[in-house]
Design an enzyme around this catalytic site. Structure first.
Site, mmCIF file in Angstrom:
data_model
loop_
_atom_site.group_PDB
_atom_site.id
_atom_site.type_symbol
_atom_site.label_atom_id
_atom_site.label_comp_id
_atom_site.label_asym_id
_atom_site.label_seq_id
_atom_site.Cartn_x
_atom_site.Cartn_y
_atom_site.Cartn_z
ATOM 1 N N ASP A 138 -14.619 52.634 -27.014
ATOM 2 C CA ASP A 138 -13.982 53.242 -25.917
ATOM 3 C C ASP A 138 -15.301 53.409 -25.378
ATOM 4 O O ASP A 138 -14.863 54.920 -25.843
ATOM 5 C CB ASP A 138 -13.234 52.899 -26.159
ATOM 6 C CG ASP A 138 -11.826 52.688 -24.250
ATOM 7 O OD1 ASP A 138 -12.777 52.582 -23.768
ATOM 8 O OD2 ASP A 138 -10.874 52.956 -24.923
ATOM 9 N N HIS B 176 -14.841 54.417 -22.221
ATOM 10 C CA HIS B 176 -14.174 54.598 -20.336
ATOM 11 C C HIS B 176 -14.557 56.187 -20.080
ATOM 12 O O HIS B 176 -12.699 57.047 -20.753
ATOM 13 C CB HIS B 176 -13.393 53.953 -20.247
ATOM 14 C CG HIS B 176 -13.194 52.485 -20.184
ATOM 15 N ND1 HIS B 176 -12.877 51.858 -21.229
ATOM 16 C CD2 HIS B 176 -13.620 51.374 -19.362
ATOM 17 C CE1 HIS B 176 -13.559 50.251 -20.960
ATOM 18 N NE2 HIS B 176 -13.332 50.124 -20.117
HETATM 19 C C1 B12 Z 1 -15.276 52.232 -14.858
HETATM 20 C C2 B12 Z 1 -15.359 50.693 -15.957
HETATM 21 C C3 B12 Z 1 -15.995 50.594 -16.990
HETATM 22 C C4 B12 Z 1 -16.745 51.046 -17.207
HETATM 23 C C5 B12 Z 1 -17.456 52.907 -17.910
HETATM 24 C C6 B12 Z 1 -18.266 53.561 -17.454
HETATM 25 C C7 B12 Z 1 -17.594 55.223 -18.115
HETATM 26 N N1 B12 Z 1 -18.894 55.367 -18.915
HETATM 27 O O1 B12 Z 1 -16.309 55.899 -18.137
HETATM 28 C C8 B12 Z 1 -18.164 50.624 -17.704
HETATM 29 C C9 B12 Z 1 -19.064 49.025 -17.091
HETATM 30 C C10 B12 Z 1 -18.376 50.785 -18.915
HETATM 31 C C11 B12 Z 1 -16.480 49.385 -18.708
HETATM 32 C C12 B12 Z 1 -16.609 48.679 -19.841
HETATM 33 C C13 B12 Z 1 -15.576 47.891 -20.207
HETATM 34 N N2 B12 Z 1 -14.894 47.568 -19.960
HETATM 35 CO CO1 B12 Z 1 -14.205 48.767 -18.345
HETATM 36 N N3 B12 Z 1 -13.272 49.313 -16.951
HETATM 37 C C14 B12 Z 1 -13.466 50.217 -16.034
HETATM 38 C C15 B12 Z 1 -12.829 50.158 -14.631
HETATM 39 C C16 B12 Z 1 -13.187 49.231 -13.729
HETATM 40 C C17 B12 Z 1 -12.220 51.428 -14.113
HETATM 41 C C18 B12 Z 1 -12.098 52.612 -15.509
HETATM 42 C C19 B12 Z 1 -11.962 54.153 -14.563
HETATM 43 O O2 B12 Z 1 -13.479 55.071 -14.357
HETATM 44 N N4 B12 Z 1 -10.794 54.315 -13.927
HETATM 45 C C20 B12 Z 1 -10.367 55.356 -13.535
HETATM 46 C C21 B12 Z 1 -9.694 56.117 -14.803
HETATM 47 C C22 B12 Z 1 -9.216 57.685 -13.852
HETATM 48 O O3 B12 Z 1 -8.619 56.091 -15.403
HETATM 49 P P1 B12 Z 1 -8.039 55.478 -16.352
HETATM 50 O O4 B12 Z 1 -9.738 55.465 -17.187
HETATM 51 O O5 B12 Z 1 -7.594 54.391 -16.129
HETATM 52 O O6 B12 Z 1 -7.957 56.472 -16.716
HETATM 53 C C23 B12 Z 1 -6.819 57.089 -16.511
HETATM 54 C C24 B12 Z 1 -5.221 56.659 -16.728
HETATM 55 O O7 B12 Z 1 -5.009 55.514 -17.013
HETATM 56 C C25 B12 Z 1 -4.131 57.597 -17.352
HETATM 57 N N5 B12 Z 1 -4.752 57.893 -19.420
HETATM 58 C C26 B12 Z 1 -5.566 57.427 -19.840
HETATM 59 N N6 B12 Z 1 -5.392 57.370 -20.681
HETATM 60 C C27 B12 Z 1 -3.926 58.169 -21.039
HETATM 61 C C28 B12 Z 1 -3.347 58.258 -22.162
HETATM 62 C C29 B12 Z 1 -1.715 58.856 -22.498
HETATM 63 C C30 B12 Z 1 -1.367 59.625 -23.218
HETATM 64 C C31 B12 Z 1 -1.593 59.230 -20.864
HETATM 65 C C32 B12 Z 1 0.021 59.350 -19.930
HETATM 66 C C33 B12 Z 1 -1.536 58.612 -19.575
HETATM 67 C C34 B12 Z 1 -3.494 58.382 -19.694
HETATM 68 O O8 B12 Z 1 -4.507 58.746 -16.556
HETATM 69 C C35 B12 Z 1 -5.945 58.454 -16.669
HETATM 70 C C36 B12 Z 1 -6.160 59.494 -15.579
HETATM 71 O O9 B12 Z 1 -5.636 59.346 -14.105
HETATM 72 C C37 B12 Z 1 -11.360 50.165 -15.294
HETATM 73 C C38 B12 Z 1 -10.734 48.895 -14.050
HETATM 74 C C39 B12 Z 1 -9.427 50.169 -13.972
HETATM 75 N N7 B12 Z 1 -9.670 49.924 -11.886
HETATM 76 O O10 B12 Z 1 -9.077 50.636 -14.252
HETATM 77 C C40 B12 Z 1 -12.013 48.602 -16.307
HETATM 78 C C41 B12 Z 1 -11.231 47.951 -17.261
HETATM 79 C C42 B12 Z 1 -10.638 49.620 -17.942
HETATM 80 N N8 B12 Z 1 -12.774 48.002 -18.360
HETATM 81 C C43 B12 Z 1 -11.877 46.685 -18.993
HETATM 82 C C44 B12 Z 1 -12.924 45.940 -20.005
HETATM 83 C C45 B12 Z 1 -12.587 45.025 -20.400
HETATM 84 C C46 B12 Z 1 -14.358 46.780 -20.248
HETATM 85 C C47 B12 Z 1 -15.129 45.832 -20.807
HETATM 86 C C48 B12 Z 1 -14.890 45.907 -22.512
HETATM 87 C C49 B12 Z 1 -15.450 44.935 -21.202
HETATM 88 C C50 B12 Z 1 -16.341 44.854 -19.095
HETATM 89 N N9 B12 Z 1 -15.219 44.076 -18.680
HETATM 90 O O11 B12 Z 1 -16.805 45.233 -18.940
HETATM 91 C C51 B12 Z 1 -16.475 47.239 -21.667
HETATM 92 C C52 B12 Z 1 -16.491 47.435 -22.849
HETATM 93 C C53 B12 Z 1 -17.002 49.257 -22.899
HETATM 94 C C54 B12 Z 1 -16.622 50.212 -23.957
HETATM 95 N N10 B12 Z 1 -16.641 49.982 -25.185
HETATM 96 O O12 B12 Z 1 -15.640 51.003 -23.731
HETATM 97 C C55 B12 Z 1 -10.510 46.596 -18.682
HETATM 98 C C56 B12 Z 1 -9.644 46.353 -20.230
HETATM 99 C C57 B12 Z 1 -8.916 45.494 -19.837
HETATM 100 C C58 B12 Z 1 -7.630 45.184 -20.768
HETATM 101 N N11 B12 Z 1 -7.602 46.656 -21.391
HETATM 102 O O13 B12 Z 1 -6.385 44.334 -21.074
HETATM 103 C C59 B12 Z 1 -10.236 47.004 -17.154
HETATM 104 C C60 B12 Z 1 -8.602 47.591 -17.106
HETATM 105 C C61 B12 Z 1 -10.831 45.966 -16.163
HETATM 106 C C62 B12 Z 1 -9.774 44.804 -16.218
HETATM 107 N N12 B12 Z 1 -8.627 45.115 -15.377
HETATM 108 O O14 B12 Z 1 -10.493 44.249 -17.093
HETATM 109 N N13 B12 Z 1 -15.728 49.835 -17.892
#
Ligand code: B12
Lengths: 141, 459
Positions: free
Chosen positions: A12, A14
């Site tokens: 992963d 992200h």
């Molecule tokens: C940017 C992004 C990407 C970028 C990542 C770039 C990078 N190097 O960071 C790229 C283009 C590479 C990518 C690829 C993929 N992605 Co993407 N991506 C996103 C996106 C749009 C934003 C993620 C992000 O940065 N969010 C901002 C941060 C701040 O939020 P966060 O990551 O969620 O983290 C916060 C919380 O989740 C929380 N949190 C996280 N971990 C934990 C743990 C605990 C204990 C707690 C309490 C809280 C917590 O706190 C964090 C900070 O506030 C999301 C959609 C979304 N809007 O979330 C999809 C998303 C995460 N991706 C998804 C998917 C499916 C993929 C891919 C598999 C295929 C694809 N569709 O392209 C690939 C996988 C690549 C891989 N091997 O990892 C899905 C996951 C679906 C699921 N889990 O059911 C999402 C949700 C999009 C969707 N709705 O389909 N992705």
């Protein structure tokens, strides 16, 4: 100072949320050891041993969290981390599944707390604090 | 200062290199058997006589030496987790020019302690725990060493937060203790300089006395480094350059001996592409590894053991019975190739040493298939931009085809995951000057650098 190991498990990449968690927990006064993205279970465990961490906070965003997290608790016990607190959050499973069921499955795997999608790290700071205060009251083996 | 004499007291030979600082050239070299078991001065005098026979009587303004005589510097590296502080401890020992004869992780046992004594370890490096991290294990291990009343110097290079207790234990058991910076104060970040310095100090103040090397200081200005560290300093300078004098850039050095194969890489080794992430310890710019099971004579059986059935059969078809040849060389360690066939076999063994030793030294890459393409995970150093491969050690220097041996270190389709060099030039240390130039670099880096650039020959 309490040490927390954080990282994004499995294949992963992200990275954004991971950086935010590091920043937030550090500014709360924790010693944060970040094993980064693409982290294996061993990366988390090794880091926790060397840094004497009390908590491992696992992120999984890409939907395969269930496979990646399986066996982590058992390995912790094997490595002598029998008191370590395990958290998991992010988007830990694919799509929209009933979270209650998901939570049950992860609890059964030995996680202490399981967080639903969209849980902001800021919103769980109190729970982290409380759990760390109670660290050591439970062992998990 | 004008004429300098540089000495390398090796396990077999005492080698002299006389240098003129003014002309930036080598006046002469000579070698004779090392005589540390009787009197180290004898071998030195013999070599000196040979040198003067070539150059005429010389007066030197300074005479300094490095040594790997009497078993070199034997260390035990102790840490907590294998991939972390144990690996870090190993890297530090090797970087300080030591052989790591014992490697231990987690809680050590009585048997481990007995082994340390039995193997006549010179220095123990004790690490474990990041700063503020685990202290239980490292304190336990120190106490274990204390209970055995070990007199071997122990360097504490672990978690800084428990130094007070460390000092207490050292005092309680009257240990020969030293303290230095934590070699892994933060996870995966190496901090090796302080530990290396302490190792050097102990080597110079204790170890060479015990081994009968110190005596030579009645006649020369000083023994200042373990030989492998002198070599490392030499090639580090050659790589980086000095002031306006340019270095050669990224280098890889192979030193194949009878008992070991040493590999030195001089380069940052970081991931070179945006889609590659580094995992694990960030290794140092100047990295040394030593393979104790790969060598031309004493370790010939290790070379044999590295070959599978398929390879053995392949060599048989080429008319080489590796099982026989390796056993022969292991039995007759003094053997010098006399026939074409023996030469070919030595060359083949040397290639295997280069290939296998590099596989253990070089960084690896793993690919992860993600829906947006392939991502890469790198562990260890990326050597793909290495510009020069340098060969030293008898078998390479005396080979009619040294390039062929060194080519075994190149990128190879069967080992695609290894980040090996791709396009390089080959240099030969035909005058055995690398460690001497490391010594000289402590007096005049510029002169040492220029002499290396002048005397290493391209093949
Ligand atoms: C940017 C992004 C990407 C970028 C990542 C770039 C990078 N190097 O960071 C790229 C283009 C590479 C990518 C690829 C993929 N992605 Co993407 N991506 C996103 C996106 C749009 C934003 C993620 C992000 O940065 N969010 C901002 C941060 C701040 O939020 P966060 O990551 O969620 O983290 C916060 C919380 O989740 C929380 N949190 C996280 N971990 C934990 C743990 C605990 C204990 C707690 C309490 C809280 C917590 O706190 C964090 C900070 O506030 C999301 C959609 C979304 N809007 O979330 C999809 C998303 C995460 N991706 C998804 C998917 C499916 C993929 C891919 C598999 C295929 C694809 N569709 O392209 C690939 C996988 C690549 C891989 N091997 O990892 C899905 C996951 C679906 C699921 N889990 O059911 C999402 C949700 C999009 C969707 N709705 O389909 N992705």
């Amino acid at each position: 100072m309490n040490t927390i190991v954080i990282g994004v498990i499995g294949a992963d990449v992200h990275a954004v949320g991971n950086k935010i968690i590091e920043y937030t927990l550090t500014s709360q006064g924790y010693n944060v050891v970040n094993v980064g993205v693409l982290a294996t279970q061993e990366d988390f465990i090794n880091a926790a041993i060397e840094s004497d961490a009390k908590m491992i906070l696992v992120s999984s965003l890409y939907g395969h969290g269930e496979i990646d997290c399986r066996g982590l608790r058992e390995k912790c016990i094997e490595a002598g981390l029998d008191k370590i607190i395990l958290y998991v959050g992010g988007n830990i499973v694919v799509g929209k599944q009933d979270f209650k069921e998901v939570e049950q499955r992860f609890l059964a795997m030995g996680f202490n707390r399981v967080f639903p999608p969209m849980t902001k790290i800021e919103s769980v700071l109190d729970i982290i604090k409380k759990d760390l205060e109670e660290y050591g009251k439970n062992t998990f083996d | 200062m004008e004429k300098i004499l540089l000495i390398d007291f090796g396990s077999t030979y005492t080698k002299l290199t006389a240098v003129s600082l003014k002309n930036e050239e080598i006046i002469g070299t000579a070698a004779s058997f090392t005589t540390v078991s009787s009197d180290i001065k004898e071998g030195y005098h013999n070599a000196l006589a040979k040198l003067f026979a070539k150059t005429g009587e010389l007066k030197f303004d300074k005479i300094i030496a490095c040594s790997s005589a009497a078993g070199g510097l034997k260390m035990a590296a102790i840490g907590l987790v294998e991939e972390l502080t144990v690996e870090a401890a190993k890297i530090v020992c090797l970087g300080a020019g030591a052989k790591v004869d014992i490697i231990l992780s987690h809680h050590i046992t009585n048997e481990d302690v007995e082994n340390i004594i039995k193997k006549k370890i010179d220095i123990i490096l004790l690490a474990g725990g990041t700063d503020g991290g685990n202290s239980e294990c490292v304190l336990y291990n120190l106490r274990k060493l204390g209970e055995a009343h070990i007199k071997i110097p122990i360097i504490y290079a672990g978690n800084r937060s428990c130094r007070d207790e460390v000092l207490k234990i050292m005092k309680e058991y009257d240990l020969n203790g030293f303290i230095c910076d934590n070699i892994m104060a933060k996870l995966n970040l190496l901090n090796i300089e302080d530990a290396k310095n302490v190792i050097k100090q102990i080597f110079l103040s204790n170890i060479i006395v015990g081994k009968g090397i110190k005596k030579i200081e009645e006649e020369i200005d000083g023994v200042i480094l373990p030989t492998p560290q002198a070599l490392l300093q030499g090639v580090d300078l050659l790589s980086k350059g000095y002031l306006d004098e340019e270095g050669l850039g990224e280098l890889l050095v192979f030193d194949i001996g009878g008992a070991t194969t040493d590999v030195y890489s001089l380069c940052p080794g970081e991931p070179k592409r945006g889609d590659t992430i580094l995992k694990g310890i960030q290794e140092p710019y100047a990295k040394r590894t030593v393979e104790g099971d790969l060598g031309m004579r004493y370790s010939a059986l290790g070379v044999l053991a590295s070959l599978n059935e398929e390879k053995l059969d392949m060599y048989k078809l080429q008319g080489i019975d590796m099982e026989k040849e390796c056993n022969l060389r292991h039995q007759f360690v003094e053997m010098i190739p006399q026939s074409k066939h023996e030469e070919v076999v030595d060359e083949l063994m040397a290639k295997i040493c280069v290939d296998t030793a590099l596989s253990r030294h070089v960084g690896k890459i793993e690919s992860y298939y993600t829906p947006m393409g392939i991502m890469y995970l790198q562990s260890g150093k990326d050597l793909s931009d290495i510009k020069y491969i340098i060969g030293t050690g008898g078998v390479i220097i005396n080979s009619p085809q040294p390039k062929k041996i060194l080519e075994a270190g190149l990128y190879n389709k069967n080992k695609m995951m290894e980040l090996r060099p791709k396009e390089v030039k080959y240099l030969l240390d035909s005058n055995y000057i690398l460690s001497a130039m490391g010594l000289l670099s402590t007096i005049s880096p510029l002169c040492a650098l220029r002499i290396m650039k002048k005397y290493l020959v391209e093949v």
